[in-house]
Design an enzyme around this catalytic site. Structure first.
Site, short mmCIF file in Angstrom:
data_model
loop_
_atom_site.label_atom_id
_atom_site.label_comp_id
_atom_site.label_asym_id
_atom_site.label_seq_id
_atom_site.Cartn_x
_atom_site.Cartn_y
_atom_site.Cartn_z
N HIS A 261 -1.42 20.18 28.03
CA HIS A 261 -1.68 21.31 27.14
C HIS A 261 -2.53 20.86 25.94
O HIS A 261 -3.60 21.40 25.68
CB HIS A 261 -0.35 21.92 26.67
CG HIS A 261 -0.51 23.10 25.77
ND1 HIS A 261 -0.43 24.40 26.21
CD2 HIS A 261 -0.78 23.18 24.44
CE1 HIS A 261 -0.64 25.23 25.19
NE2 HIS A 261 -0.84 24.51 24.10
N GLU A 262 -2.02 19.86 25.25
CA GLU A 262 -2.76 19.39 24.06
C GLU A 262 -4.11 18.79 24.45
O GLU A 262 -5.08 18.90 23.72
CB GLU A 262 -1.91 18.40 23.26
CG GLU A 262 -0.58 18.97 22.72
CD GLU A 262 -0.73 20.25 21.91
OE1 GLU A 262 -1.78 20.44 21.26
OE2 GLU A 262 0.20 21.08 21.94
N HIS A 265 -6.65 21.47 24.52
CA HIS A 265 -7.14 21.74 23.15
C HIS A 265 -8.11 20.64 22.73
O HIS A 265 -9.15 20.89 22.13
CB HIS A 265 -5.97 21.76 22.16
CG HIS A 265 -5.14 23.01 22.19
ND1 HIS A 265 -5.67 24.26 21.99
CD2 HIS A 265 -3.81 23.20 22.37
CE1 HIS A 265 -4.69 25.18 22.03
NE2 HIS A 265 -3.55 24.55 22.27
N GLU A 291 -6.34 28.58 23.04
CA GLU A 291 -5.15 28.55 23.89
C GLU A 291 -5.53 28.72 25.37
O GLU A 291 -4.85 28.22 26.25
CB GLU A 291 -4.19 29.65 23.42
CG GLU A 291 -2.75 29.49 23.86
CD GLU A 291 -2.05 28.25 23.31
OE1 GLU A 291 -2.56 27.58 22.39
OE2 GLU A 291 -0.97 27.93 23.83
#
Ligand code: ZN
Length: 497
Positions: A261-262, A265, A291
């Site tokens: 997830h990170e 980003h 997101e």
């Protein structure tokens, strides 16, 4: 041209101070010794004030006014002036003494929330939340809006999006997903995920996360991976984008998914071209588009069958006790969907309900249709209606998120929009890259990063979220892509007929 040079120099000053500030904040959330917190907070406060003063400086206003009339600017400079002017006017809209009173009240509200959540005591938090709602409504009036004061707040996170539009996007989602979740529960076969529990030392988990980030094409010479309590990604400055994660030793996959997830980003921030550095354009298009990148890597890629074909051997090498677990079993186990009380622990199918209920409550709070005092009950009702589960106390209900204590009204919709944007972009990626599944199975993920770079990252903030989607997909935001994706995948995982 003298004005343009002075304008750019001013933005660089803001950028450098902001960079120092961000590094101090990163340190505060990772490695700071506990006793250093108090003094650090003061240093950060000082730097934040200096940075803010530069962003609302009268001379910046004069540059903007002049440059807005300058026809000779390059398209990039024009875009820079456009977004910087917008931020400038928004920052200037709030009278400084009002903002200062708000800042003090907000910091009190955040501490009160922490204690109230620990004690599950909504009554203790209520006056603070009332204050936060009241300030936000005042701010909305200062910012201005066409239809609803809530729109003025959404604008700070998702430029160009309105509450009316979000309601339109939510309606088909709600209509299809509420019965779908019920079907999964009653007709579906829940995957076996017992092997995800056990003891998996953090060092091994870290090696897996590093391997995944390398495969994605995250650039470690311009970033790093550290651990923290609440994972986040931060762009500290040019060539310095850092991701953080968290390893739970009794849970095999939570750390890996947090890293993916990170990492999503992180790739976005790393993909913004150097020529946009310190121009006001060197950020993501919106919270929702940001997101979309993290959710794509975490869910659409990381929770796919193809990903587990690629990643299973790596996992087994690190944790040989899992050698009897197949790729198919890992895929199913990583896609368990179940109604639950806590947003941050929710799966892909039920997550959006957590956002819908927050959106509906915020909308009515800001437009004055409901009172803060009614929130706990309205929350319980909505959870029961949407997910069929009812929190027993306010700590696992209305008090669970930090956002409202800091007056971040208008933020939540971006989480949901991120899922929807992600699915819409991914459908286009699948169309453009016909061998996508095959590539993921081989662990050849770099072309996905390149596609995102070319279609999304390179624009930074030049395009707003709706313009960007239009540019890439030719369409307006459309929830049908997400619905198709999520119902197909979970229908297969749960073996629905
Ligand atoms: Zn995120």
């Amino acid at each position: 041209m003298r004005t343009l040079a002075a304008y750019k120099a001013h933005l660089r000053e803001i950028g450098k101070l902001g960079s120092a500030l961000t590094l101090l904040q990163w340190d505060q959330r990772t490695y700071i010794p506990s006793r250093a917190n108090e003094a650090r907070a003061e240093t950060i406060g000082k730097l934040a004030k200096m940075t803010f003063e530069l962003t609302v400086a009268d001379k910046l206003g004069r540059y903007i006014e002049k440059l807005e009339k300058d026809e000779s600017l390059s398209p990039q400079d024009r875009a820079s002036v456009r977004v910087v002017a917008k931020d400038y006017r928004r920052n200037k809209a709030i009278p400084p003494d009002l903002f200062e009173r708000f800042a003090v009240a907000r910091s009190r509200s955040e501490s009160a929330w922490e204690k109230a959540r620990a004690d599950s005591d909504f009554a203790a938090f209520r006056p603070h939340l009332e204050e936060m709602v009241d300030y936000s409504r005042q701010f909305a009036e200062y910012y201005g809006y066409t239809e609803s004061p809530y729109d003025a707040l959404i604008e700070g996170f998702e430029p160009g999006m309105t509450s009316r539009e979000i309601r339109g996007i939510i309606a088909p989602l709600r209509e299809k997903l509420v019965p779908f979740v019920k079907r999964l529960q009653t007709e579906g076969t829940r995957p076996n995920d017992t092997f995800l529990k056990g003891h998996f030392p953090a060092a091994g988990q870290r090696a897996l996360s590093m391997r995944a980030l390398e495969a994605m094409g995250y650039d470690f010479s311009a970033g790093r991976l550290d651990t923290t309590v609440h994972p986040f990604t931060t762009a500290i400055g040019p060539s310095d984008v850092r991701v953080t994660t968290r390893f739970l030793e009794d849970n095999l996959l939570s750390g890996l998914y947090s890293s993916l997830h990170e990492g999503g980003h992180g790739l976005y921030d790393q993909g913004i071209p150097a020529e946009l550095d310190w121009t006001g354009l060197d950020q993501g298009s919106s919270f929702g588009i940001h997101e979309s990148q993290s959710r794509t890597w975490e869910n659409m890629i990381g929770r796919s069958q193809a990903f587990w074909s690629f990643f299973r051997p790596i996992l087994v090498q690190t944790f040989p006790e899992l050698s009897s677990v197949t790729a198919d079993a890992l895929w199913r186990a990583s896609n368990v969907a179940e109604p639950s009380l806590i947003r941050v622990e929710a799966d892909e199918v039920t997550y959006n309900f957590h956002i819908m209920l927050r959106f509906e409550l915020e909308d009515e709070l800001i437009t004055g249709k409901i009172a803060v005092a009614d929130l706990p009950e309205l929350w319980r009702d909505a959870m029961t209606r949407y997910l069929g589960v009812t929190p027993k106390d306010d700590a696992s209900g209305v008090l669970q998120d930090v956002h409202w204590s800091a007056a971040y009204f208008g933020y939540f919709p971006s989480y949901m929009l991120g899922n929807l944007y992600g699915a819409q972009l991914f459908a286009k990626l699948e169309k453009d890259m016909t061998d996508l599944g095959e590539r993921i199975r081989r662990g050849d993920l770099a072309p996905i990063r390149e596609w995102m770079r070319e279609k999304v990252h390179r624009f930074g903030r030049i395009l707003g979220p709706k313009e960007l989607l239009k540019e890439v997909t030719g369409e307006e935001p459309d929830s049908s892509y997400f619905l198709r994706y999520v119902m197909k995948k979970y229908g297969e995982v749960y073996r629905l007929r």
